[in-house]
Design an enzyme around this catalytic site. Sequence first.
Site, mmCIF file in Angstrom:
data_model
loop_
_atom_site.group_PDB
_atom_site.id
_atom_site.type_symbol
_atom_site.label_atom_id
_atom_site.label_comp_id
_atom_site.label_asym_id
_atom_site.label_seq_id
_atom_site.Cartn_x
_atom_site.Cartn_y
_atom_site.Cartn_z
ATOM 1 N N ASP A 102 30.147 -14.696 -13.906
ATOM 2 C CA ASP A 102 31.180 -15.579 -13.343
ATOM 3 C C ASP A 102 32.359 -15.875 -14.280
ATOM 4 O O ASP A 102 33.302 -16.544 -13.868
ATOM 5 C CB ASP A 102 30.530 -16.895 -12.862
ATOM 6 N N HIS A 135 25.556 -8.454 -18.187
ATOM 7 C CA HIS A 135 25.510 -7.982 -16.796
ATOM 8 C C HIS A 135 26.905 -7.677 -16.258
ATOM 9 O O HIS A 135 27.110 -7.606 -15.053
ATOM 10 C CB HIS A 135 24.813 -9.003 -15.889
ATOM 11 N N SER A 141 15.364 -18.073 -16.341
ATOM 12 C CA SER A 141 13.916 -18.036 -16.167
ATOM 13 C C SER A 141 13.276 -16.979 -17.071
ATOM 14 O O SER A 141 12.068 -16.886 -17.158
ATOM 15 C CB SER A 141 13.565 -17.760 -14.706
ATOM 16 N N VAL A 200 20.482 -29.659 -17.082
ATOM 17 C CA VAL A 200 21.054 -28.812 -18.140
ATOM 18 C C VAL A 200 22.214 -29.514 -18.858
ATOM 19 O O VAL A 200 22.344 -29.422 -20.093
ATOM 20 C CB VAL A 200 21.469 -27.426 -17.582
#
Length: 249
Positions: free
Chosen positions: A105, A120, A194, A236
């Site tokens: 993003d 990524h 995760s 977070v």
Amino acid sequence: MSDEARKLGRLIADSDSVVVLTGAGISVPSGIPDFRTPGTGIWEKVNPMEVAHIDSFRRDPALFWSFYRERLNALSDIAPNRAHEVLVEMERDGLIRAVITQNIDTLHERAGQQEVIEVHGSIRTSSCSACGAKVLLQDLEDRFDEQGVASCPLCLSALRPDVVLFGEMLPPDEMLHATQLAAAADLLVCVGSSLEVHPVAGLPEITLAAGGKVGIVTQGPTPYDEVAEVVCSGDVVAELEAALAAAET
Ligand SMILES: [Zn+2]
């Protein structure tokens, strides 16, 4: 402030080379749904293994873009959140060395982070599948034809987003850089991931094998909870702000 966040802050302050690894969880406060949360994920409507797969792009670019066009538009509408900003402050204060991210993003960069490794890829550009010409995200919408396929301004072949699709390898230069950072880190802080998707999920193993420590700031379990020095499982933003405060006292 949780004891765990205080402990993480002290670890960050006491370590020489701190590297942060981020996943989808750090962008959730920006309004990006974490696709692993049941019932809220963007993948609920489609099978990502089919649509966001390199074979789907090659076979049917119109179907591929019918999904990805909407996804890129959604991602370009959101802004960095306080968790991204805390990492920028940590970098500015010399507390962390780099951020390795699984996110596409670009929110770390937009928040002002200097050292970011995007393993990524990102939504920043799309590339021509034939000649390699690059088109910036802000110019992409003009490239869609009547079939809904984004095409190259030079040769009119189909464009593809410069993100890692299912069925593709991760970019080797970025993975090498990430691996070197993980090996040299005396603390790897994993935020909002995760840690289930390899090869990125193997980075904490590399840090541990080289004698470094692992810290975790993630809601929900990870395979490294048992061996981590500290596990912060709260919100977070709250956990990172508390860790920053503790690191600076
Ligand atoms: Zn081209």
